[in-house]
Design a protein around this motif. Structure first.
Motif, mmCIF file in Angstrom:
data_model
loop_
_atom_site.group_PDB
_atom_site.id
_atom_site.type_symbol
_atom_site.label_atom_id
_atom_site.label_comp_id
_atom_site.label_asym_id
_atom_site.label_seq_id
_atom_site.Cartn_x
_atom_site.Cartn_y
_atom_site.Cartn_z
ATOM 1 N N ASN A 128 0.787 -1.202 -0.067
ATOM 2 C CA ASN A 128 0.035 0.134 0.065
ATOM 3 C C ASN A 128 0.842 1.245 0.208
ATOM 4 O OD1 ASN A 128 -2.312 -1.536 -0.001
ATOM 5 N ND2 ASN A 128 -2.278 -1.887 2.187
ATOM 6 N N GLN A 129 2.293 0.996 -0.314
ATOM 7 C CA GLN A 129 3.054 2.471 -0.395
ATOM 8 C C GLN A 129 3.213 2.410 -1.793
ATOM 9 O OE1 GLN A 129 4.672 5.104 -0.097
ATOM 10 N NE2 GLN A 129 4.925 4.622 2.181
ATOM 11 N N PRO A 130 2.490 3.494 -2.254
ATOM 12 C CA PRO A 130 2.642 3.917 -3.830
ATOM 13 C C PRO A 130 3.899 4.458 -4.322
ATOM 14 C CG PRO A 130 1.496 5.859 -2.598
ATOM 15 C CD PRO A 130 1.467 4.550 -1.800
ATOM 16 N N ASP A 131 4.972 4.994 -3.296
ATOM 17 C CA ASP A 131 6.247 5.500 -3.813
ATOM 18 C C ASP A 131 7.130 4.382 -4.300
ATOM 19 O OD1 ASP A 131 5.262 7.192 -1.275
ATOM 20 O OD2 ASP A 131 7.012 8.336 -2.291
ATOM 21 N N ASN A 132 6.786 3.181 -3.584
ATOM 22 C CA ASN A 132 7.900 1.987 -3.980
ATOM 23 C C ASN A 132 7.210 1.541 -5.738
ATOM 24 O OD1 ASN A 132 9.096 1.670 -1.643
ATOM 25 N ND2 ASN A 132 7.666 0.247 -0.751
ATOM 26 N N PHE A 133 5.894 1.860 -5.956
ATOM 27 C CA PHE A 133 5.579 1.581 -7.197
ATOM 28 C C PHE A 133 6.195 2.495 -8.238
ATOM 29 C CE2 PHE A 133 2.275 -0.716 -5.028
ATOM 30 C CZ PHE A 133 2.191 -1.937 -5.880
ATOM 31 N N VAL A 134 6.559 3.742 -7.785
ATOM 32 C CA VAL A 134 6.986 4.815 -8.739
ATOM 33 C C VAL A 134 8.658 4.359 -8.875
ATOM 34 C CG1 VAL A 134 7.861 7.291 -8.569
ATOM 35 C CG2 VAL A 134 5.706 6.746 -7.651
ATOM 36 N N ILE A 153 2.724 2.586 -12.923
ATOM 37 C CA ILE A 153 2.440 3.900 -12.638
ATOM 38 C C ILE A 153 0.508 4.363 -12.752
ATOM 39 C CG2 ILE A 153 2.349 4.940 -15.003
ATOM 40 C CD1 ILE A 153 3.967 6.477 -12.153
ATOM 41 N N ASP A 154 0.062 3.251 -13.270
ATOM 42 C CA ASP A 154 -1.425 3.305 -13.310
ATOM 43 C C ASP A 154 -1.913 2.839 -11.891
ATOM 44 O OD1 ASP A 154 -1.828 3.434 -16.052
ATOM 45 O OD2 ASP A 154 -2.096 1.430 -16.529
ATOM 46 N N LYS A 155 -1.290 2.045 -11.294
ATOM 47 C CA LYS A 155 -1.493 2.097 -9.633
ATOM 48 C C LYS A 155 -1.311 3.214 -8.807
ATOM 49 C CE LYS A 155 -0.520 -3.031 -10.192
ATOM 50 N NZ LYS A 155 0.361 -4.196 -9.902
ATOM 51 N N VAL A 156 0.010 3.939 -9.117
ATOM 52 C CA VAL A 156 0.291 4.936 -8.516
ATOM 53 C C VAL A 156 -0.701 6.064 -8.702
ATOM 54 C CG1 VAL A 156 2.038 6.853 -8.536
ATOM 55 C CG2 VAL A 156 2.926 4.514 -8.719
ATOM 56 N N ILE A 157 -0.992 6.447 -9.594
ATOM 57 C CA ILE A 157 -2.060 7.615 -10.185
ATOM 58 C C ILE A 157 -3.602 7.211 -9.448
ATOM 59 C CG2 ILE A 157 -3.279 8.504 -12.000
ATOM 60 C CD1 ILE A 157 -0.734 8.634 -13.818
ATOM 61 N N GLU A 158 -3.833 5.889 -9.424
ATOM 62 C CA GLU A 158 -4.799 5.361 -8.784
ATOM 63 C C GLU A 158 -5.056 5.674 -7.084
ATOM 64 O OE1 GLU A 158 -5.352 1.236 -9.570
ATOM 65 O OE2 GLU A 158 -5.880 1.600 -11.748
ATOM 66 N N SER A 159 -3.853 5.952 -6.637
ATOM 67 C CA SER A 159 -3.578 6.265 -5.116
ATOM 68 C C SER A 159 -3.947 7.486 -4.912
ATOM 69 C CB SER A 159 -2.171 5.799 -4.704
ATOM 70 O OG SER A 159 -1.156 7.068 -5.211
ATOM 71 N N LYS A 160 -4.602 7.898 -3.740
ATOM 72 C CA LYS A 160 -4.925 9.157 -3.539
ATOM 73 C C LYS A 160 -4.013 10.186 -3.272
ATOM 74 C CE LYS A 160 -5.215 8.273 1.498
ATOM 75 N NZ LYS A 160 -5.892 8.313 2.745
ATOM 76 N N ASP A 161 -2.564 9.554 -2.952
ATOM 77 C CA ASP A 161 -1.368 10.383 -2.778
ATOM 78 C C ASP A 161 -0.589 10.956 -4.213
ATOM 79 O OD1 ASP A 161 -1.458 9.652 -0.131
ATOM 80 O OD2 ASP A 161 0.272 8.083 -0.193
ATOM 81 N N PHE A 162 -1.180 10.281 -5.296
ATOM 82 C CA PHE A 162 -0.455 10.781 -6.177
ATOM 83 C C PHE A 162 -1.508 11.206 -7.678
ATOM 84 C CE2 PHE A 162 3.198 8.467 -4.646
ATOM 85 C CZ PHE A 162 4.197 9.386 -4.947
#
Length: 217
Positions: A128-134, A153-162
């Motif tokens: 659940n840490q989007p930074d790691n996907f970046v 990056i699709d998963k990253v953009i789906e997160s509220k952080d990004f």
């Protein structure tokens, strides 16, 4: 004052060994914070002394081991950096930061397979840490594996952080362009532009170049 026979002297519920341990933990935290402050200020010599003391007292201190690894990496000593990050992993194999840091060294060395193993391990530990996907998307881009980079990056953009971060969309623009998907790249360019601040002139210029390259309407 309180004499030896004063009823206010109550020791029966105090575990002095636990108290001693608590004091020691607080002192270790103080020493670690001090070392990190030296590290931030570039005072590597002082930081190194304190961190080595921490490791001597507690060989399982993953934070101190990671700090020594980072300091070695910043000093272009990749051999020691790998040693300390690997030690941190051996001591605490469920701490994602150690894998993240070691992946950076492997990536810098061009050892992409080992870097990919480590960043994927970090993701498995903290999904659940989007930074790691970046970080993994960036690695996939270095590997020119654009399809996998886009998935991350699709998963990253789906997160509220990004989902409001224009630079996450920059990554997706590049992956779409590299996959030949100029239509979606143009859509992402428009979204990224809408998310930029008015003073982000350099980023806006880059987007205009990308728009021209993609032939956006």
């Amino acid at each position: 004052g309180c004499g030896k026979n004063d009823s206010r002297w109550v020791f029966k519920d105090i575990d002095l060994n636990k108290y001693k341990e608590a004091v020691n933990v607080n002192f270790e935290n103080y020493k670690r914070d001090h070392a990190f402050a030296y590290l931030r200020d570039g005072e590597y010599g002082y930081a190194n002394e304190l961190l080595i003391e921490l490791i001597d007292n507690n060989p399982d201190d993953a934070l101190a081991l990671n700090a020594l690894g980072i300091m070695s990496y910043l000093s272009d000593n990749n051999r020691d950096a790998l040693y300390y990050f690997t030690e941190a992993i051996n001591k605490n194999p469920n701490y994602d930061l150690s894998y993240l840091n070691r992946h950076e060294v492997y990536k810098y060395q061009g050892n992409y397979s080992k870097a990919l193993n480590d960043i994927t391990k970090a993701i498995n530990i903290e999904p659940n840490q989007p930074d790691n996907f970046v970080y993994r998307a960036s690695l996939y881009m270095d590997m020119e594996n654009w399809a996998e980079a886009k998935k991350d990056i699709d998963k990253v953009i789906e997160s509220k952080d990004f989902n409001k971060d224009p630079f996450a969309y920059f990554i997706r623009i590049y992956t779409n362009m590299s996959l030949g998907d100029y239509e979606n790249a143009c859509m992402e360019i428009s979204i990224a532009k809408s998310l930029l601040n008015d003073d982000d002139m350099e980023a806006k210029e880059i987007l205009q170049v990308l728009r021209d390259t993609c032939g956006c309407k």
